[in-house]
Design an enzyme around this catalytic site. Structure first.
Site, mmCIF file in Angstrom:
data_model
loop_
_atom_site.group_PDB
_atom_site.id
_atom_site.type_symbol
_atom_site.label_atom_id
_atom_site.label_comp_id
_atom_site.label_asym_id
_atom_site.label_seq_id
_atom_site.Cartn_x
_atom_site.Cartn_y
_atom_site.Cartn_z
ATOM 1 N N SER A 7 0.844 -1.200 0.000
ATOM 2 C CA SER A 7 0.000 0.000 0.000
ATOM 3 C C SER A 7 0.874 1.241 0.000
ATOM 4 O O SER A 7 1.634 1.482 0.935
ATOM 5 C CB SER A 7 -0.894 0.016 1.231
ATOM 6 O OG SER A 7 -1.424 1.322 1.381
ATOM 7 N N HIS A 32 -1.361 -1.381 -4.279
ATOM 8 C CA HIS A 32 -2.613 -1.156 -3.563
ATOM 9 C C HIS A 32 -2.744 0.349 -3.287
ATOM 10 O O HIS A 32 -1.883 0.942 -2.627
ATOM 11 C CB HIS A 32 -2.614 -1.962 -2.262
ATOM 12 C CG HIS A 32 -3.897 -1.881 -1.496
ATOM 13 N ND1 HIS A 32 -4.986 -2.676 -1.779
ATOM 14 C CD2 HIS A 32 -4.270 -1.089 -0.453
ATOM 15 C CE1 HIS A 32 -5.976 -2.382 -0.941
ATOM 16 N NE2 HIS A 32 -5.564 -1.416 -0.125
ATOM 17 N N ASP A 34 -4.972 3.395 -1.769
ATOM 18 C CA ASP A 34 -6.024 3.664 -0.784
ATOM 19 C C ASP A 34 -6.605 5.058 -0.944
ATOM 20 O O ASP A 34 -5.949 6.051 -0.624
ATOM 21 C CB ASP A 34 -5.436 3.513 0.634
ATOM 22 C CG ASP A 34 -5.179 2.057 0.977
ATOM 23 O OD1 ASP A 34 -6.136 1.270 0.916
ATOM 24 O OD2 ASP A 34 -4.024 1.713 1.301
ATOM 25 N N MET A 36 -9.325 7.775 0.208
ATOM 26 C CA MET A 36 -10.153 8.108 1.388
ATOM 27 C C MET A 36 -10.758 9.491 1.225
ATOM 28 O O MET A 36 -10.077 10.416 0.787
ATOM 29 C CB MET A 36 -9.283 8.092 2.643
ATOM 30 C CG MET A 36 -8.568 6.784 2.870
ATOM 31 S SD MET A 36 -7.518 6.898 4.317
ATOM 32 C CE MET A 36 -6.756 5.273 4.288
ATOM 33 N N HIS A 65 -8.554 0.759 -3.779
ATOM 34 C CA HIS A 65 -9.444 0.507 -2.639
ATOM 35 C C HIS A 65 -10.145 1.815 -2.282
ATOM 36 O O HIS A 65 -9.530 2.720 -1.720
ATOM 37 C CB HIS A 65 -8.581 -0.022 -1.478
ATOM 38 C CG HIS A 65 -9.330 -0.265 -0.203
ATOM 39 N ND1 HIS A 65 -8.697 -0.484 0.998
ATOM 40 C CD2 HIS A 65 -10.649 -0.334 0.074
ATOM 41 C CE1 HIS A 65 -9.595 -0.668 1.959
ATOM 42 N NE2 HIS A 65 -10.798 -0.570 1.412
ATOM 43 N N MET A 67 -12.333 3.953 -0.120
ATOM 44 C CA MET A 67 -12.972 4.127 1.188
ATOM 45 C C MET A 67 -13.733 5.436 1.110
ATOM 46 O O MET A 67 -13.376 6.432 1.746
ATOM 47 C CB MET A 67 -11.896 4.136 2.283
ATOM 48 C CG MET A 67 -11.351 2.740 2.563
ATOM 49 S SD MET A 67 -9.746 2.781 3.370
ATOM 50 C CE MET A 67 -8.697 2.891 1.934
ATOM 51 N N MET A 136 -11.112 -6.208 5.798
ATOM 52 C CA MET A 136 -10.345 -5.237 6.579
ATOM 53 C C MET A 136 -9.972 -5.876 7.919
ATOM 54 O O MET A 136 -10.836 -6.330 8.663
ATOM 55 C CB MET A 136 -11.170 -3.975 6.847
ATOM 56 C CG MET A 136 -11.446 -3.116 5.613
ATOM 57 S SD MET A 136 -9.992 -2.673 4.650
ATOM 58 C CE MET A 136 -8.960 -1.870 5.869
ATOM 59 N N GLY A 141 -8.833 3.685 7.405
ATOM 60 C CA GLY A 141 -8.572 5.107 7.577
ATOM 61 C C GLY A 141 -7.094 5.434 7.745
ATOM 62 O O GLY A 141 -6.653 6.499 7.342
ATOM 63 N N GLY A 143 -2.855 3.789 8.013
ATOM 64 C CA GLY A 143 -1.865 2.717 7.978
ATOM 65 C C GLY A 143 -1.286 2.520 9.368
ATOM 66 O O GLY A 143 -1.530 3.325 10.282
ATOM 67 N N GLY A 144 -0.534 1.453 9.529
ATOM 68 C CA GLY A 144 0.229 1.265 10.764
ATOM 69 C C GLY A 144 -0.565 0.839 11.989
ATOM 70 O O GLY A 144 -0.101 1.010 13.112
ATOM 71 N N ASP A 174 -6.294 -6.699 4.492
ATOM 72 C CA ASP A 174 -5.816 -5.328 4.472
ATOM 73 C C ASP A 174 -5.771 -4.745 5.880
ATOM 74 O O ASP A 174 -6.807 -4.504 6.490
ATOM 75 C CB ASP A 174 -6.741 -4.501 3.567
ATOM 76 C CG ASP A 174 -6.192 -3.109 3.313
ATOM 77 O OD1 ASP A 174 -5.073 -2.804 3.773
ATOM 78 O OD2 ASP A 174 -6.897 -2.329 2.639
ATOM 79 N N GLY A 175 -4.557 -4.530 6.354
ATOM 80 C CA GLY A 175 -4.363 -3.854 7.631
ATOM 81 C C GLY A 175 -3.572 -4.685 8.631
ATOM 82 O O GLY A 175 -3.950 -5.807 8.949
HETATM 83 C C1 DX5 Z 1 -6.254 1.205 5.777
HETATM 84 C C2 DX5 Z 1 -5.842 0.933 4.341
HETATM 85 C C3 DX5 Z 1 -4.712 -0.022 4.262
HETATM 86 C C4 DX5 Z 1 -3.469 0.454 4.955
HETATM 87 C C5 DX5 Z 1 -2.598 -0.713 5.255
HETATM 88 O O1 DX5 Z 1 -7.372 1.995 5.794
HETATM 89 O O2 DX5 Z 1 -6.922 0.389 3.613
HETATM 90 O O3 DX5 Z 1 -4.463 -0.425 2.926
HETATM 91 O O4 DX5 Z 1 -2.762 1.410 4.235
HETATM 92 O O5 DX5 Z 1 -1.510 -0.256 5.985
HETATM 93 P P1 DX5 Z 1 -0.763 -1.177 7.046
HETATM 94 O O6 DX5 Z 1 -0.255 -2.380 6.304
HETATM 95 O O7 DX5 Z 1 0.322 -0.300 7.555
HETATM 96 O O8 DX5 Z 1 -1.773 -1.570 8.100
HETATM 97 ZN ZN ZN Z 2 -6.492 -0.611 1.599
#
Ligand code: DX5
Ligand code: ZN
Length: 215
Positions: A7, A32, A34, A36, A65, A67, A136, A141, A143-144, A174-175
């Site tokens: 991602s 990937h 993301d 938002m 993806h 969101m 999910m 929302g 990462g990390g 994912d996540g």
């Molecule tokens: C979260 C995203 C993920 C995220 C994953 O809302 O959809 O794709 O960036 O990041 P990590 O792998 O750091 O959890």
């Molecule tokens: Zn994602």
């Protein structure tokens, strides 16, 4: 071997070109991306313009993806930006079947993402129409975040649903995917691993991607 989908949300956006170059040279299968909107999720990331730039920087699959609320308003823009797979959230779609038909008629593969609280049983009557389910394993929302352990049972249930229906649907997690939990996730029946922080905060992203690929 699993499909690895780093991602770019966790990349340094001032160095996006070098992040793309690194992924191109790595064992990563998909990019990937993301998206938002600050409404469906409490964060704003990027839209079709950035997807279009990334599209020009790779020939790998662009896995987008969404969101966002009302994804039907933007599906065509993401197609034009170069998305190969477009994933919408079940929680954001009043007419999910219609949204899926729209994505497919635009010539993209269609995915459905579900939040941690949403049971996989809600996919029962849409599974045969889609190419991918994005489970999910954190609240979307950011990462990390930390992997939510109940996801493992959801993967097993969903894989069994696919087997019963004789479907080859991708199950994407994912996540919070790490080098430590990846093998449990794959053993449960997933075949696509999204990884943001694990890849981009690693001292050697190429090697980390290779290790995920070997899981
Ligand atoms: C979260 C995203 C993920 C995220 C994953 O809302 O959809 O794709 O960036 O990041 P990590 O792998 O750091 O959890
Ligand atoms: Zn994602």
């Amino acid at each position: 071997m699993p499909i690895i989908a780093p991602s770019l949300l966790s990349a340094d956006f001032l160095q996006l070109a070098s992040a793309c170059k690194m992924l191109n040279e790595s064992n990563a299968d998909w990019f990937h991306l993301d998206v938002m909107d600050g409404r469906f999720v409490p964060n704003i990331s990027f839209g079709p313009m950035i997807v279009e730039f990334i599209r020009k920087a790779t020939t790998k699959v662009c896995d987008v993806h969404l969101m966002i609320e009302e994804p039907e308003k933007y599906a065509e823009q993401f197609k034009n930006a170069g998305a190969d797979i477009l994933t919408v959230h079940i929680e954001a779609c009043k007419h999910l079947h219609r949204n899926i038909q729209q994505i497919k008629s635009l010539g993209m593969k269609a995915g459905v993402a579900i939040n941690p609280h949403t049971p996989v049983s809600l996919l029962e009557n849409i599974l045969q129409d889609i190419d991918l389910v994005c489970l999910m394993s954190v609240n979307p929302g950011f990462g990390g975040q930390k992997f939510i352990p109940q996801t493992i049972d959801k993967i097993k249930t969903l894989r069994q649903m696919c087997v019963d229906k004789n479907l080859q649907t991708h199950i994407e997690i994912d996540g919070g995917v790490t080098l430590e939990n990846a093998s449990t996730i794959i053993a449960a029946g997933a075949d696509v691993l999204v990884a943001g922080n694990t890849v981009f905060k690693s001292s050697n992203p190429i090697e980390t991607i290779a290790k995920l690929k070997e899981v």
